[in-house]
Design a protein around this motif. Structure first.
Motif, PDB file in Angstrom:
ATOM      1  N   MET A 162       0.824  -1.202   0.000  1.00  0.00           N
ATOM      2  CA  MET A 162       0.000   0.000   0.000  1.00  0.00           C
ATOM      3  C   MET A 162       0.862   1.257   0.000  1.00  0.00           C
ATOM      4  SD  MET A 162      -2.374   1.572   3.040  1.00  0.00           S
ATOM      5  CE  MET A 162      -0.842   1.935   3.921  1.00  0.00           C
ATOM      6  N   SER A 163       1.845   1.301   0.879  1.00  0.00           N
ATOM      7  CA  SER A 163       2.687   2.482   1.007  1.00  0.00           C
ATOM      8  C   SER A 163       3.405   2.783  -0.301  1.00  0.00           C
ATOM      9  CB  SER A 163       3.691   2.281   2.142  1.00  0.00           C
ATOM     10  OG  SER A 163       4.524   3.399   2.286  1.00  0.00           O
ATOM     11  N   GLN A 164       3.896   1.755  -0.967  1.00  0.00           N
ATOM     12  CA  GLN A 164       4.612   1.967  -2.230  1.00  0.00           C
ATOM     13  C   GLN A 164       3.670   2.381  -3.348  1.00  0.00           C
ATOM     14  OE1 GLN A 164       7.037  -1.546  -2.896  1.00  0.00           O
ATOM     15  NE2 GLN A 164       8.608  -0.826  -1.471  1.00  0.00           N
ATOM     16  N   TRP A 165       2.447   1.853  -3.338  1.00  0.00           N
ATOM     17  CA  TRP A 165       1.465   2.266  -4.351  1.00  0.00           C
ATOM     18  C   TRP A 165       1.145   3.749  -4.181  1.00  0.00           C
ATOM     19  CZ3 TRP A 165      -4.096  -0.221  -4.972  1.00  0.00           C
ATOM     20  CH2 TRP A 165      -4.605   0.121  -6.238  1.00  0.00           C
ATOM     21  N   ILE A 166       0.925   4.175  -2.949  1.00  0.00           N
ATOM     22  CA  ILE A 166       0.641   5.587  -2.695  1.00  0.00           C
ATOM     23  C   ILE A 166       1.819   6.452  -3.123  1.00  0.00           C
ATOM     24  CG2 ILE A 166       0.250   7.300  -0.872  1.00  0.00           C
ATOM     25  CD1 ILE A 166      -1.361   5.137   0.609  1.00  0.00           C
ATOM     26  N   GLU A 167       3.030   6.004  -2.835  1.00  0.00           N
ATOM     27  CA  GLU A 167       4.209   6.763  -3.242  1.00  0.00           C
ATOM     28  C   GLU A 167       4.306   6.847  -4.757  1.00  0.00           C
ATOM     29  OE1 GLU A 167       9.114   6.564  -2.961  1.00  0.00           O
ATOM     30  OE2 GLU A 167       7.894   5.398  -1.541  1.00  0.00           O
ATOM     31  N   TYR A 168       4.047   5.758  -5.439  1.00  0.00           N
ATOM     32  CA  TYR A 168       4.085   5.745  -6.904  1.00  0.00           C
ATOM     33  C   TYR A 168       3.119   6.783  -7.477  1.00  0.00           C
ATOM     34  CZ  TYR A 168       3.828   3.883 -11.692  1.00  0.00           C
ATOM     35  OH  TYR A 168       3.878   3.734 -13.062  1.00  0.00           O
ATOM     36  N   ILE A 169       1.942   6.894  -6.872  1.00  0.00           N
ATOM     37  CA  ILE A 169       0.918   7.806  -7.374  1.00  0.00           C
ATOM     38  C   ILE A 169       1.229   9.262  -7.032  1.00  0.00           C
ATOM     39  CG2 ILE A 169      -1.505   8.499  -7.082  1.00  0.00           C
ATOM     40  CD1 ILE A 169      -2.163   5.511  -6.690  1.00  0.00           C
ATOM     41  N   THR A 170       1.752   9.520  -5.844  1.00  0.00           N
ATOM     42  CA  THR A 170       1.770  10.890  -5.316  1.00  0.00           C
ATOM     43  C   THR A 170       3.148  11.528  -5.178  1.00  0.00           C
ATOM     44  OG1 THR A 170       1.867  10.156  -2.996  1.00  0.00           O
ATOM     45  CG2 THR A 170      -0.324  10.379  -3.993  1.00  0.00           C
ATOM     46  N   ALA A 171       4.232  10.756  -5.267  1.00  0.00           N
ATOM     47  CA  ALA A 171       5.563  11.314  -4.992  1.00  0.00           C
ATOM     48  C   ALA A 171       5.990  12.289  -6.080  1.00  0.00           C
ATOM     49  CB  ALA A 171       6.588  10.196  -4.854  1.00  0.00           C
ATOM     50  N   ASP A 172       6.619  13.404  -5.647  1.00  0.00           N
ATOM     51  CA  ASP A 172       7.042  14.440  -6.595  1.00  0.00           C
ATOM     52  C   ASP A 172       8.554  14.663  -6.529  1.00  0.00           C
ATOM     53  OD1 ASP A 172       6.665  16.311  -8.587  1.00  0.00           O
ATOM     54  OD2 ASP A 172       6.274  17.953  -7.188  1.00  0.00           O
ATOM     55  N   GLY A 173       9.277  13.740  -5.916  1.00  0.00           N
ATOM     56  CA  GLY A 173      10.719  13.912  -5.780  1.00  0.00           C
ATOM     57  C   GLY A 173      11.485  13.024  -6.740  1.00  0.00           C
ATOM     58  N   HIS A 174      12.577  12.479  -6.233  1.00  0.00           N
ATOM     59  CA  HIS A 174      13.453  11.666  -7.084  1.00  0.00           C
ATOM     60  C   HIS A 174      13.540  10.234  -6.586  1.00  0.00           C
ATOM     61  CE1 HIS A 174      14.756  15.259  -9.226  1.00  0.00           C
ATOM     62  NE2 HIS A 174      14.896  15.856  -8.050  1.00  0.00           N
ATOM     63  N   SER A 175      12.537   9.793  -5.825  1.00  0.00           N
ATOM     64  CA  SER A 175      12.548   8.409  -5.361  1.00  0.00           C
ATOM     65  C   SER A 175      12.421   7.469  -6.551  1.00  0.00           C
ATOM     66  CB  SER A 175      11.401   8.161  -4.378  1.00  0.00           C
ATOM     67  OG  SER A 175      10.154   8.131  -5.054  1.00  0.00           O
ATOM     68  N   SER A 176      12.811   6.238  -6.328  1.00  0.00           N
ATOM     69  CA  SER A 176      12.770   5.254  -7.417  1.00  0.00           C
ATOM     70  C   SER A 176      11.351   5.056  -7.941  1.00  0.00           C
ATOM     71  CB  SER A 176      13.337   3.920  -6.929  1.00  0.00           C
ATOM     72  OG  SER A 176      14.702   4.053  -6.607  1.00  0.00           O
ATOM     73  N   LEU A 177      10.374   5.075  -7.041  1.00  0.00           N
ATOM     74  CA  LEU A 177       8.992   4.878  -7.485  1.00  0.00           C
ATOM     75  C   LEU A 177       8.479   6.074  -8.287  1.00  0.00           C
ATOM     76  CD1 LEU A 177       7.568   3.170  -4.290  1.00  0.00           C
ATOM     77  CD2 LEU A 177       7.709   2.151  -6.572  1.00  0.00           C
ATOM     78  N   ALA A 178       8.859   7.290  -7.891  1.00  0.00           N
ATOM     79  CA  ALA A 178       8.477   8.464  -8.682  1.00  0.00           C
ATOM     80  C   ALA A 178       9.122   8.415 -10.061  1.00  0.00           C
ATOM     81  CB  ALA A 178       8.876   9.743  -7.946  1.00  0.00           C
ATOM     82  N   GLN A 179      10.378   7.982 -10.093  1.00  0.00           N
ATOM     83  CA  GLN A 179      11.076   7.876 -11.378  1.00  0.00           C
ATOM     84  C   GLN A 179      10.451   6.777 -12.239  1.00  0.00           C
ATOM     85  OE1 GLN A 179      12.768  10.279 -12.093  1.00  0.00           O
ATOM     86  NE2 GLN A 179      14.624  10.636 -10.905  1.00  0.00           N
ATOM     87  N   GLN A 180      10.020   5.690 -11.593  1.00  0.00           N
ATOM     88  CA  GLN A 180       9.356   4.617 -12.344  1.00  0.00           C
ATOM     89  C   GLN A 180       8.054   5.119 -12.962  1.00  0.00           C
ATOM     90  OE1 GLN A 180       8.264   1.193  -9.981  1.00  0.00           O
ATOM     91  NE2 GLN A 180       8.047  -0.137 -11.769  1.00  0.00           N
ATOM     92  N   ARG A 181       7.299   5.909 -12.208  1.00  0.00           N
ATOM     93  CA  ARG A 181       6.063   6.478 -12.750  1.00  0.00           C
ATOM     94  C   ARG A 181       6.372   7.361 -13.955  1.00  0.00           C
ATOM     95  NH1 ARG A 181       4.738  10.136  -8.999  1.00  0.00           N
ATOM     96  NH2 ARG A 181       5.551  11.797 -10.344  1.00  0.00           N
ATOM     97  N   ARG A 182       7.411   8.162 -13.843  1.00  0.00           N
ATOM     98  CA  ARG A 182       7.771   9.032 -14.959  1.00  0.00           C
ATOM     99  C   ARG A 182       8.180   8.207 -16.178  1.00  0.00           C
ATOM    100  NH1 ARG A 182      10.376  11.959 -10.475  1.00  0.00           N
ATOM    101  NH2 ARG A 182       9.034  13.760 -10.001  1.00  0.00           N
ATOM    102  N   ALA A 183       8.924   7.154 -15.936  1.00  0.00           N
ATOM    103  CA  ALA A 183       9.338   6.288 -17.048  1.00  0.00           C
ATOM    104  C   ALA A 183       8.127   5.632 -17.717  1.00  0.00           C
ATOM    105  CB  ALA A 183      10.302   5.217 -16.532  1.00  0.00           C
ATOM    106  N   ASN A 184       7.048   5.468 -16.947  1.00  0.00           N
ATOM    107  CA  ASN A 184       5.829   4.868 -17.491  1.00  0.00           C
ATOM    108  C   ASN A 184       4.879   5.905 -18.092  1.00  0.00           C
ATOM    109  OD1 ASN A 184       6.516   2.206 -16.883  1.00  0.00           O
ATOM    110  ND2 ASN A 184       5.661   2.319 -14.814  1.00  0.00           N
TER     111      ASN A 184
END
Length: 519
Positions: A162-184
């Motif tokens: 859950m925590s990682q899904w929320i981060e993927y959706i909402t993160a605006d920094g340079h975390s790996s999950l935010a970068q993965q969303r951008r790559a997608n």
């Protein structure tokens, strides 16, 4: 005797006969008082929310057809469906379930679509190729201007998922999950408004006891990390209809971490889950039983609210009815369109009185999600390949959109009941509100399928002098809109009302819904 005198006598006799017939065969006049001088709670727009579960043709073919479809689309979303949903100002969408949520791995629905895995749908049968995932849902909500409500997998998931899904959706920094969303394909984060921590945890979500779920909820809620200035409302999986013990246990054990508690309730025409009854072939017995089921929502909300009031007298915690509606047997010709049912005038009236109830309880009920949006249960829209039809329930939401964000006004109804056999319901149901522009709106529902009635609406407090309205009715209680006859049940202007001083006199047709505007 002169011809003119004879004509006047004949007319007088005819009027006397008509008046006598009304007393015997019609309904006596109804008195309604709207207290426009006693504003109540704001009617949150989210009360008119929608639910789209990953099953049947609710998503695939109903909302999503893909960019290369011959059906006109906007980046893969059906253009006709998008335009219809925007027209009724859908305020919020709940996804991906329902029971489906507690088996869903969000990672299956991201990345290139041709590389996404195919999974068995353990809740509703068949398979899901995950063409509609996080990006598709969040973009869809953004496209129609709706808030987002994501149901979290608690049954087979983990707080980390859950925590990682929320981060993927909402993160605006340079975390790996935010970068993965951008790559997608999505640079900026989305706004995630609500998370439901599990679904029906007493049943398909994990068969949990309330004490156990209260602890599980607290664990998950701890790890709902919202970005700065973008709060996420945490919704606890609530009771099965009238199980107030569940609500009591949650409020006592985890109330400080709960922003809202859900409530699910369906109206079953027969009262038998194994044989629910037909959506189109029914008599007056199942007409009135369905309306009784819808009216039961008032008692459910009252009882759960009373429990919540013990722990939360200031009503900080909302009661969100995130699944509601009529559930009938699946259409026998539906094939693999799981939970597909037609939608009749009966569904329209039950939707209207349910929305009235939500508005009356606006101090505690701040969101509701009808089940479901397209092609499933009490849907707004039905589709068949390139064809689309709007249902009677859609038109109720269209007529009631004037109440979104309005202030609820107390209303008193003095009306004789409508009987059928041993069953009895109020003959008239009503609600009222004042919108942000100061316009007064009154909703009226005549539940009697046989008799017209005159309604006298007494307006207490400030109101305008101009009156207009819309009416929804049809020739039969079983009337439906079909792909070949799409206009059988749709609103028409209502001109059978007169405002004089502080009283509106309105003549309501049998089995009808009227929304008046006084400006």
């Amino acid at each position: 005797m002169k011809a003119s005198v004879r004509a006047r006598i004949r007319r007088a006799i005819a009027l006397l006969m008509a008046a006598s017939a009304t007393c015997v065969h019609g309904s006596p006049a109804v008195d309604i008082t709207v207290h426009a001088d006693r504003p109540g709670a704001v009617i949150h727009p989210e009360i008119y929310g929608q639910f789209a579960e990953q099953l049947g043709h609710g998503i695939y073919g109903g909302i999503w057809v893909g960019e290369h479809s011959s059906i006109p689309n906007i980046k893969g979303y059906r253009k006709d469906v998008v335009e219809a949903l925007k027209a009724i100002k859908v305020p919020v969408i709940r996804w991906p379930g329902g029971c489906f949520a507690d088996q869903y791995d969000w990672r299956d629905g991201i990345g290139p679509r041709n590389q996404r895995p195919v999974r068995m749908n353990g809740s509703w049968g068949g398979e899901d190729d995950n063409q509609f995932g996080t990006h598709e849902f969040m973009d869809f909500a953004e496209l129609i201007g709706a808030k987002t409500y994501v149901s979290i997998n608690v049954g087979t998931g983990s707080p980390r998922d859950m925590s990682q899904w929320i981060e993927y959706i909402t993160a605006d920094g340079h975390s790996s999950l935010a970068q993965q969303r951008r790559a997608n394909g999505r640079d900026k984060p989305w706004k995630l408004d609500y998370v439901g921590i599990g679904n029906e945890m007493w049943g398909c979500g994990g068969s949990m006891r309330p004490q156990f779920y209260a602890d599980v909820y607290s664990q998950y809620a701890t790890f709902v990390h919202a970005p700065p200035n973008a709060p996420i409302t945490r919704i606890a999986s609530g009771a099965n209809a009238g199980d107030v013990h569940w609500t009591d246990t949650l409020m006592a054990a985890a109330g400080s971490q709960i922003d809202a508690i859900s409530l699910h309730n369906y109206s079953i025409p027969t009262g038998d889950w194994k044989h629910k009854g037909s959506a189109t072939q029914f008599g007056e017995d199942q007409w009135i039983s369905t309306l009784q089921g819808a009216l039961g929502m008032d008692d459910l909300i009252t009882r759960h609210s009373q429990v919540m009031d013990k722990y939360d007298p200031k009503k900080r915690v909302a009661l969100d009815v995130d699944e509601w509606g009529n559930w009938t047997d699946q259409d026998p010709d539906a094939g693999d369109a799981v939970l597909y049912q037609q939608n009749s005038l009966r569904d329209a009236l039950s939707a209207a009185i349910t929305l009235d109830i939500f508005q009356t309880h606006a101090d505690r009920v701040r969101m509701a999600n009808i089940a479901q949006m397209v092609n499933v249960l009490q849907a707004m829209i039905l589709t068949d390949k390139s064809k689309m039809v709007l249902t009677p329930t859609y038109y109720v939401f269209d007529m009631y959109k004037v109440f979104q964000g309005a202030t609820n006004l107390p209303i008193e109804v003095e009306a004789p009941p409508y009987h059928y056999g041993n069953a009895k319901v109020p003959g008239i149901h009503a609600a009222a509100g004042r919108d942000v522009a100061g316009v007064l709106h009154v909703a009226l529902v005549n539940l009697d399928p046989h008799h017209a009635t005159t309604v006298h609406i007494h307006l207490v407090g400030p109101h305008g002098a101009n009156l207009q309205g819309k009416m929804l009715t049809a020739p039969a209680i079983t009337s439906v809109n079909t792909f070949s006859r799409p206009h059988e049940v749709e609103p028409v202007p209502f001109d059978h009302a007169v405002l004089k001083d502080d009283v509106i006199a309105a003549d309501l047709s049998p089995k009808s819904i009227v929304v008046l505007e006084i400006h």
